[in-house]
Design a protein around this motif. Structure first.
Motif, PDB file in Angstrom:
ATOM      1  N   ARG A 125      48.567  37.805   5.750  1.00  0.00           N
ATOM      2  CA  ARG A 125      49.718  38.153   6.591  1.00  0.00           C
ATOM      3  C   ARG A 125      50.854  37.168   6.374  1.00  0.00           C
ATOM      4  O   ARG A 125      50.640  35.968   6.295  1.00  0.00           O
ATOM      5  CB  ARG A 125      49.275  38.117   8.045  1.00  0.00           C
ATOM      6  N   ALA A 135      52.189  48.488   5.079  1.00  0.00           N
ATOM      7  CA  ALA A 135      51.609  47.135   5.135  1.00  0.00           C
ATOM      8  C   ALA A 135      52.643  46.091   4.712  1.00  0.00           C
ATOM      9  O   ALA A 135      52.758  45.026   5.325  1.00  0.00           O
ATOM     10  CB  ALA A 135      50.362  47.056   4.247  1.00  0.00           C
ATOM     11  N   TYR A 186      51.744  42.414   5.716  1.00  0.00           N
ATOM     12  CA  TYR A 186      50.313  42.317   5.405  1.00  0.00           C
ATOM     13  C   TYR A 186      50.170  42.396   3.889  1.00  0.00           C
ATOM     14  O   TYR A 186      49.860  43.436   3.317  1.00  0.00           O
ATOM     15  CB  TYR A 186      49.522  43.391   6.152  1.00  0.00           C
ATOM     16  N   TYR A 235      42.320  44.387   5.686  1.00  0.00           N
ATOM     17  CA  TYR A 235      42.731  44.927   6.981  1.00  0.00           C
ATOM     18  C   TYR A 235      42.164  44.057   8.107  1.00  0.00           C
ATOM     19  O   TYR A 235      42.890  43.658   9.016  1.00  0.00           O
ATOM     20  CB  TYR A 235      42.244  46.373   7.106  1.00  0.00           C
ATOM     21  N   ALA A 237      43.949  40.672   8.201  1.00  0.00           N
ATOM     22  CA  ALA A 237      45.295  40.770   8.769  1.00  0.00           C
ATOM     23  C   ALA A 237      45.225  40.953  10.281  1.00  0.00           C
ATOM     24  O   ALA A 237      45.971  40.309  11.021  1.00  0.00           O
ATOM     25  CB  ALA A 237      46.053  41.932   8.122  1.00  0.00           C
ATOM     26  N   GLU A 280      46.622  38.511  13.500  1.00  0.00           N
ATOM     27  CA  GLU A 280      47.686  39.094  14.314  1.00  0.00           C
ATOM     28  C   GLU A 280      47.869  38.275  15.586  1.00  0.00           C
ATOM     29  O   GLU A 280      46.894  38.014  16.306  1.00  0.00           O
ATOM     30  CB  GLU A 280      47.325  40.548  14.657  1.00  0.00           C
TER      31      GLU A 280
END
Length: 120
Positions: free
Chosen positions: A14, A72, A77, A110, A113, A117
């Motif tokens: 990220r 993304a 990301y 995924y 990331a 967050e």
């Protein structure tokens, strides 16, 4: 089968400044709303990719990967965007084992990331 490359050494999961840029463009409420939609749609898209047969749906994989790459990247990301680009570019020729490996790496990107967050 050859082990998957270590995606942790490619790029960060990220880019923190990407969301801040989005907030500046559309405001915090709007950015939070579209980010929530991103997470929902990305989760659904990754599930879909795991359910389709590669040989029968190569064009769909390419389209889905293109959409995932773009969204993304918009949210920063980077690892997920890079892997989606890899799928987009190779969907027409990818073999079953490399394809499954790429999906595993995309799922991991995924998850990484999402774990990075910030809690709002």
């Amino acid at each position: 089968m050859t082990p998957a490359p270590d995606d942790r050494n490619v790029e960060p999961a990220r880019e923190p400044s990407a969301f801040a840029a989005l907030v500046r463009e559309i405001g915090e409420d709007g950015a939070c709303e579209v980010r929530t939609v991103f997470w929902s749609e990305t989760s659904a898209r990754l599930k879909l990719l795991r359910t389709l047969a590669l040989g029968e749906h190569r064009a769909k994989f390419e389209r889905e990967a293109h959409s995932l790459k773009s969204s993304a990247r918009s949210f920063g990301y980077l690892r997920l965007a890079t892997l989606a680009l890899e799928l987009e570019r190779s969907a027409a020729t990818l073999g079953d084992d490399p394809f499954r490996d790429l999906l595993v790496r995309m799922d991991a990107a995924y998850a990484a990331a999402l774990a990075q967050e910030p809690q709002v």
